[in-house]
Write an enzyme that holds these catalytic residues in place. Structure first.
Site, PDB file in Angstrom:
ATOM      1  N   ASP A 161     106.473  60.999  38.192  1.00 38.58           N
ATOM      2  CA  ASP A 161     107.131  62.133  37.539  1.00 38.58           C
ATOM      3  C   ASP A 161     106.051  62.911  36.787  1.00 38.58           C
ATOM      4  O   ASP A 161     105.278  63.631  37.413  1.00 38.58           O
ATOM      5  CB  ASP A 161     108.261  61.602  36.643  1.00 38.58           C
ATOM      6  CG  ASP A 161     109.150  62.701  36.094  1.00 38.58           C
ATOM      7  OD1 ASP A 161     108.950  63.871  36.450  1.00 38.58           O
ATOM      8  OD2 ASP A 161     110.055  62.399  35.289  1.00 38.58           O
ATOM      9  N   ASP A 198     116.314  53.094  37.681  1.00 40.76           N
ATOM     10  CA  ASP A 198     117.455  52.912  36.782  1.00 40.76           C
ATOM     11  C   ASP A 198     117.797  54.157  35.978  1.00 40.76           C
ATOM     12  O   ASP A 198     116.981  55.068  35.835  1.00 40.76           O
ATOM     13  CB  ASP A 198     117.145  51.805  35.784  1.00 40.76           C
ATOM     14  CG  ASP A 198     116.136  52.244  34.716  1.00 40.76           C
ATOM     15  OD1 ASP A 198     115.044  52.716  35.089  1.00 40.76           O
ATOM     16  OD2 ASP A 198     116.452  52.149  33.519  1.00 40.76           O
ATOM     17  N   PHE A 235     117.403  63.811  38.787  1.00 45.15           N
ATOM     18  CA  PHE A 235     117.362  62.435  38.301  1.00 45.15           C
ATOM     19  C   PHE A 235     118.001  61.504  39.326  1.00 45.15           C
ATOM     20  O   PHE A 235     119.170  61.637  39.667  1.00 45.15           O
ATOM     21  CB  PHE A 235     118.031  62.279  36.935  1.00 45.15           C
ATOM     22  CG  PHE A 235     117.637  60.995  36.285  1.00 45.15           C
ATOM     23  CD1 PHE A 235     116.452  60.898  35.578  1.00 45.15           C
ATOM     24  CD2 PHE A 235     118.414  59.858  36.446  1.00 45.15           C
ATOM     25  CE1 PHE A 235     116.047  59.691  35.020  1.00 45.15           C
ATOM     26  CE2 PHE A 235     118.015  58.643  35.891  1.00 45.15           C
ATOM     27  CZ  PHE A 235     116.831  58.572  35.183  1.00 45.15           C
ATOM     28  N   LYS A 292     109.878  47.805  35.567  1.00 40.97           N
ATOM     29  CA  LYS A 292     110.630  47.025  36.530  1.00 40.97           C
ATOM     30  C   LYS A 292     110.917  47.807  37.806  1.00 40.97           C
ATOM     31  O   LYS A 292     111.328  47.238  38.807  1.00 40.97           O
ATOM     32  CB  LYS A 292     111.989  46.619  35.915  1.00 40.97           C
ATOM     33  CG  LYS A 292     111.903  45.865  34.629  1.00 40.97           C
ATOM     34  CD  LYS A 292     113.343  45.725  34.035  1.00 40.97           C
ATOM     35  CE  LYS A 292     113.270  45.310  32.605  1.00 40.97           C
ATOM     36  NZ  LYS A 292     114.571  45.454  31.929  1.00 40.97           N
ATOM     37  N   GLY A 293     110.757  49.103  37.711  1.00 41.53           N
ATOM     38  CA  GLY A 293     111.201  49.999  38.782  1.00 41.53           C
ATOM     39  C   GLY A 293     110.644  49.701  40.162  1.00 41.53           C
ATOM     40  O   GLY A 293     111.256  50.038  41.175  1.00 41.53           O
ATOM     41  N   LYS A 352     108.024  63.210  42.647  1.00 40.76           N
ATOM     42  CA  LYS A 352     108.901  64.277  42.165  1.00 40.76           C
ATOM     43  C   LYS A 352     108.126  65.580  42.045  1.00 40.76           C
ATOM     44  O   LYS A 352     107.014  65.590  41.522  1.00 40.76           O
ATOM     45  CB  LYS A 352     109.460  63.881  40.791  1.00 40.76           C
ATOM     46  CG  LYS A 352     110.841  64.408  40.523  1.00 40.76           C
ATOM     47  CD  LYS A 352     111.297  64.054  39.124  1.00 40.76           C
ATOM     48  CE  LYS A 352     112.451  63.092  39.136  1.00 40.76           C
ATOM     49  NZ  LYS A 352     113.138  63.002  37.827  1.00 40.76           N
ATOM     50  N   GLU A 397     104.365  51.930  42.493  1.00 37.91           N
ATOM     51  CA  GLU A 397     105.244  52.532  41.484  1.00 37.91           C
ATOM     52  C   GLU A 397     106.516  53.049  42.159  1.00 37.91           C
ATOM     53  O   GLU A 397     106.507  53.375  43.352  1.00 37.91           O
ATOM     54  CB  GLU A 397     104.448  53.655  40.798  1.00 37.91           C
ATOM     55  CG  GLU A 397     105.143  54.457  39.743  1.00 37.91           C
ATOM     56  CD  GLU A 397     105.591  53.681  38.515  1.00 37.91           C
ATOM     57  OE1 GLU A 397     106.334  52.694  38.684  1.00 37.91           O
ATOM     58  OE2 GLU A 397     105.256  54.090  37.394  1.00 37.91           O
ATOM     59  N   ASP A 398     107.593  53.126  41.380  1.00 40.21           N
ATOM     60  CA  ASP A 398     108.843  53.633  41.956  1.00 40.21           C
ATOM     61  C   ASP A 398     108.817  55.145  42.133  1.00 40.21           C
ATOM     62  O   ASP A 398     109.192  55.677  43.168  1.00 40.21           O
ATOM     63  CB  ASP A 398     110.064  53.195  41.116  1.00 40.21           C
ATOM     64  CG  ASP A 398     109.953  53.548  39.624  1.00 40.21           C
ATOM     65  OD1 ASP A 398     108.901  54.074  39.191  1.00 40.21           O
ATOM     66  OD2 ASP A 398     110.922  53.294  38.892  1.00 40.21           O
ATOM     67  N   ARG A 421     119.865  49.838  39.417  1.00 40.42           N
ATOM     68  CA  ARG A 421     118.676  49.380  40.142  1.00 40.42           C
ATOM     69  C   ARG A 421     119.042  48.675  41.449  1.00 40.42           C
ATOM     70  O   ARG A 421     118.258  48.642  42.391  1.00 40.42           O
ATOM     71  CB  ARG A 421     117.871  48.386  39.289  1.00 40.42           C
ATOM     72  CG  ARG A 421     117.211  48.982  38.061  1.00 40.42           C
ATOM     73  CD  ARG A 421     116.203  47.979  37.494  1.00 40.42           C
ATOM     74  NE  ARG A 421     115.829  48.259  36.121  1.00 40.42           N
ATOM     75  CZ  ARG A 421     114.890  49.119  35.734  1.00 40.42           C
ATOM     76  NH1 ARG A 421     114.224  49.807  36.646  1.00 40.42           N
ATOM     77  NH2 ARG A 421     114.605  49.291  34.470  1.00 40.42           N
TER      78      ARG A 421
END
Ligand code: IMP
Ligand code: MG
Length: 179
Positions: free
Chosen positions: A102, A158, A151, A42-43, A130, A98-99, A164
């Site tokens: 990582d 989220d 983070f 959902k990001g 990141k 994509e959000d 969010r």
């Protein structure tokens, strides 16, 4: 600012400017083409909603939910598609949205999965990149910001499904996830 946020990394205004810049770049790179933006739920929803309005092309959108298992560097068979695309991607120019990048585990699998479906091209667009040692050899083709190994939440990202809705990207207080 939300009480659980230690500090704001990227304000609403910063994000708007960065998304606009990426949109302009995509518009130029894909001139005359009709890319399909593939959002990873959902990001990516907030980023997707803003980005698609900054791309001046005849593009369409679709969404996927995927979970990866085991060592995706070995094969692409380790991704479980919880929700697949509705669109036939054969011959299409795909941009995965994509959000955050990582470890890149999930995206590595998703990209391999999509490449098996004979698209014309697959590129990766992420809001955040990141700075971590990556087990999977994957680079973003488009990104808005590099961030340190902290983070973060907000603008679609989220922690346990919360935060969010925040309009900015902020560092979550450690006490929130360490309690
Ligand atoms: P990766 O597969 O390790 O690259 O992780 C991808 C997913 O992990 C992202 O799509 C996020 O949902 C989540 N994630 C990684 N880092 C963060 C973070 O700092 N905040 C919120 N979610 C994160
Ligand atoms: Mg997430």
């Amino acid at each position: 600012m939300n009480k659980d946020i230690e500090r704001i990394l990227h304000s609403e205004e910063d994000i708007k400017a960065a998304v606009k810049q990426i949109g302009t770049q995509i518009t130029a790179d894909y001139a005359g083409k009709a890319p399909l933006l593939v959002g990873i739920l959902k990001g990516s929803v907030v980023f997707m909603a803003d980005l698609m309005r900054e791309i001046d092309l005849n593009c369409d959108i679709d969404f996927m939910v995927a979970k990866s298992y085991g060592n995706a560097a070995v094969s692409s068979g380790n991704v479980k598609i919880i929700k697949d695309l509705d669109t036939d991607v054969t011959g299409r120019d795909l941009i995965i949205v994509e959000d955050i990048l990582d470890s890149a585990r999930t995206l590595y699998s998703v990209r391999n999965y999509l490449m098996q479906k004979n698209p014309a091209s697959v590129k990766i667009c992420t809001l955040l990149d990141k700075k971590v040692e990556r087990a999977f050899d994957l680079k973003a083709d488009y990104k808005c910001f590099d961030i340190e190994n902290e983070f973060v939440v907000g603008y679609g990202l989220d922690y346990a499904e919360k935060y969010r809705c925040l309009p900015y990207v902020g560092v979550l207080k450690r006490e929130v996830y360490e309690k």
